[in-house]
Design a protein around this motif. Structure first.
Motif, PDB file in Angstrom:
ATOM      1  N   ALA A   1       5.856  -3.870  -1.685  1.00  0.00           N
ATOM      2  CA  ALA A   1       6.115  -2.653  -2.457  1.00  0.00           C
ATOM      3  C   ALA A   1       5.763  -2.854  -3.925  1.00  0.00           C
ATOM      4  O   ALA A   1       5.188  -1.963  -4.568  1.00  0.00           O
ATOM      5  N   LYS A   2       6.104  -4.026  -4.461  1.00  0.00           N
ATOM      6  CA  LYS A   2       5.758  -4.315  -5.855  1.00  0.00           C
ATOM      7  C   LYS A   2       4.246  -4.418  -6.034  1.00  0.00           C
ATOM      8  O   LYS A   2       3.678  -3.917  -7.013  1.00  0.00           O
ATOM      9  N   THR A   3       3.573  -5.053  -5.074  1.00  0.00           N
ATOM     10  CA  THR A   3       2.130  -5.220  -5.157  1.00  0.00           C
ATOM     11  C   THR A   3       1.406  -3.875  -5.114  1.00  0.00           C
ATOM     12  O   THR A   3       0.368  -3.683  -5.757  1.00  0.00           O
ATOM     13  N   SER A   4       1.975  -2.945  -4.344  1.00  0.00           N
ATOM     14  CA  SER A   4       1.326  -1.635  -4.226  1.00  0.00           C
ATOM     15  C   SER A   4       1.315  -0.860  -5.546  1.00  0.00           C
ATOM     16  O   SER A   4       0.542   0.096  -5.700  1.00  0.00           O
ATOM     17  N   ARG A   5       2.145  -1.259  -6.474  1.00  0.00           N
ATOM     18  CA  ARG A   5       2.197  -0.588  -7.779  1.00  0.00           C
ATOM     19  C   ARG A   5       1.180  -1.165  -8.759  1.00  0.00           C
ATOM     20  O   ARG A   5       1.009  -0.643  -9.862  1.00  0.00           O
ATOM     21  N   GLU A   6       0.542  -2.261  -8.384  1.00  0.00           N
ATOM     22  CA  GLU A   6      -0.447  -2.867  -9.254  1.00  0.00           C
ATOM     23  C   GLU A   6      -1.754  -2.058  -9.228  1.00  0.00           C
ATOM     24  O   GLU A   6      -2.088  -1.450  -8.206  1.00  0.00           O
TER      25      GLU A   6
ATOM     26  N   TYR B   1      -2.289  -7.677  -0.834  1.00  0.00           N
ATOM     27  CA  TYR B   1      -1.079  -7.507  -0.032  1.00  0.00           C
ATOM     28  C   TYR B   1      -0.731  -8.759   0.772  1.00  0.00           C
ATOM     29  O   TYR B   1       0.445  -9.088   0.948  1.00  0.00           O
TER      30      TYR B   1
END
Length: 483
Positions: free
Chosen positions: A30-35, A175
């Motif tokens: 979820a954090k990576t998807s915000r990058e 991801y």
């Protein structure tokens, strides 16, 4: 903590560990998807200095090329280089916006410089990487020439080795990498909490803990069983998985001292709720079942349990005998089981400690021990002094400790109390041991193996014998007959 403890801890908490691993992975995804979506392109080349005609010159040029390569790598992310790139590509952005997108590395073995450019567009990333290679040489020459562009070919130059290619996929968000990092972090954090909790836990969880705290051996480990928590505390014979454990306790108690077999045993615990009444009732029943006449005395004059456990009339008992109102043998009643007699507590007095520590109590126990193996269900050791007073004129004490509840310091304090009154600690019973789950790791996986014995015929025979014990006694009392 040993490796074996770590393995058992992992097996006990396997689902929690899996859950934390999955949760960590999901959170990191979820954090990576915000990058932002970024592309990286690499351009590389050799740093070459002059044209050497001799071996000495070649060696000197190689050293100078290494210094130049390090200088170029340092200058790659500077604003002047970014300004040259902006001018070269005709970009409509300030140099500050792209200066941080450049990085460089040097391979000193061959004096190779690799420049990496990052951008949200694959085309921009490729163009920036190629432009930086040229810009950094120009700016380095300007620095060495006092800020002006030198005329003619520079002494040092970068010979293109590999121009930047169009990146095929973004390098972020990654991801797979994020999921692996999150999984590792979740698993590591979970282990840290579990191991830390285990190391600071001061509760009794294994036979080793008991032996270290009391200096005495564990005579029996009683697994946690639903039947023991009911009103009859398993005395009807339905002990389930605990049946074999109580038999083992009976055997071990018999061999505590073969030459001087104890005839007066106090059963106590550190605090209330650890199962002393359950242990005293069942060990008395099983010893009687083996053919030894047993008298179970309810010496807990604050919270008597024996009358309700065996379903007998406990209105008259030990307190009236100590007060001189009745003869001690007149208030001994049958349990309905062969060789097992009961002495209920009677009316709860205002001064239990004085009664239990009296000379008359001592004389009663000495007299009764000639005919019976006397087992006294005594109050807990730590809150009141009753058990200490009783154990002083008995052959020894059996200490019941609840696994996962009793603190190590409480266990140590119990031993000190018994030593102070000169009592002998016969051994410890580790009660309510979990048969599965997290806490069962202290016992090597619990007691699942006992399930294979399937029912215990002796226990069913005992249950059959008990079927009319309590209620029949009450009916006879109402009719005025003597039990």
């Amino acid at each position: 903590m040993t490796f074996g403890d770590f393995v058992r801890l992992s097996r006990a908490y396997v689902w929690l560990l899996i859950g934390c691993t999955i949760l960590g992975s999901l959170l990191m995804i979820a954090k990576t998807s915000r990058e932002p979506v970024l592309y990286a392109a690499n351009a590389s080349g050799f740093v070459k200095v002059g044209n050497a005609t001799t071996a000495g010159e070649e060696q000197g040029n190689a050293q100078l090329a290494e210094d130049k390569a390090n200088l170029y790598a340092f200058l790659v992310s500077k604003l002047p280089v970014a300004q040259l790139v902006v001018d070269d590509l005709g970009l409509d952005v300030p140099p500050e916006a792209i200066a941080g997108n450049f990085s460089a590395s040097v391979d000193t073995s061959v004096n190779a410089l690799t420049v990496t450019a990052v951008s949200t567009s694959p085309t921009d990333a490729r163009d920036l990487a190629n432009a930086v290679i040229d810009a950094v040489v120009i700016y380095a020459a300007q620095v060495e020439n006092g800020g002006t562009t030198p005329k003619g070919d520079p002494l040092a130059r970068i010979v293109p080795l590999e121009e930047a290619a169009l990146p095929g996929a973004p390098f972020t968000p990654n991801y797979k990498k994020g999921a692996m990092q999150g999984a590792a972090a979740g698993l590591g954090l979970c282990y840290a909490v579990l191991v830390g909790r285990r190391l600071i836990d001061r509760r009794i969880r294994s036979a080793k803990h008991v032996e270290e705290a009391t200096g005495s051996s564990v005579l029996g480990i009683i697994p946690k069983e639903d039947a023991l928590g009911r009103g009859h505390r398993g005395v009807r014979g339905d002990l389930g998985r605990a049946a074999e454990s109580f038999r083992q306790l009976r055997t071990n108690l018999r061999f505590v001292d073969v030459d001087n077999e104890p005839r007066r045993i106090v059963v106590t615990s550190a605090l209330a709720g650890e199962g002393k009444s359950t242990v005293s009732s069942n060990i008395a029943r099983l010893v009687a079942q083996a053919g030894t006449p047993v008298l179970l005395i309810d010496a807990d004059l604050r919270r008597p349990m024996i009358a309700s456990t065996f379903e007998i009339d406990g209105a008259v008992g030990l307190t009236q005998a100590l007060a001189g109102d009745v003869d001690i043998r007149d208030v001994i009643v049958g349990s309905g089981l062969s060789n097992l007699s009961l002495l209920p507590a009677g009316r709860i007095p205002p001064n239990p400690s004085e009664l239990l520590g009296s000379l008359r109590m001592k004389q009663f126990i000495e007299d009764l021990s000639h005919d019976y193996l006397v087992i006294l269900d005594a109050p807990p050791l730590l809150p009141v002094t009753d058990a200490g007073l009783l154990s002083a004129f008995c052959d020894g004490a059996l200490l019941v400790q609840a696994a996962g509840k009793t603190q190590i310091e409480q266990s140590q304090h119990c031993r000190r109390i018994l030593d102070q009154v000169g009592s002998r600690l016969l051994g410890v019973v580790l009660n309510k041991a979990p048969v599965k789950g997290a806490a069962a790791i202290a016992y090597g996986g619990g007691y699942g193996g006992y399930g294979g014995y399937g029912g215990y015929k002796a226990e069913y025979a005992s249950r059959e014998a008990y079927s009319t014990a309590g209620k029949g006694r009450r009916k006879l009392t109402k009719l005025g007959r003597k039990s």
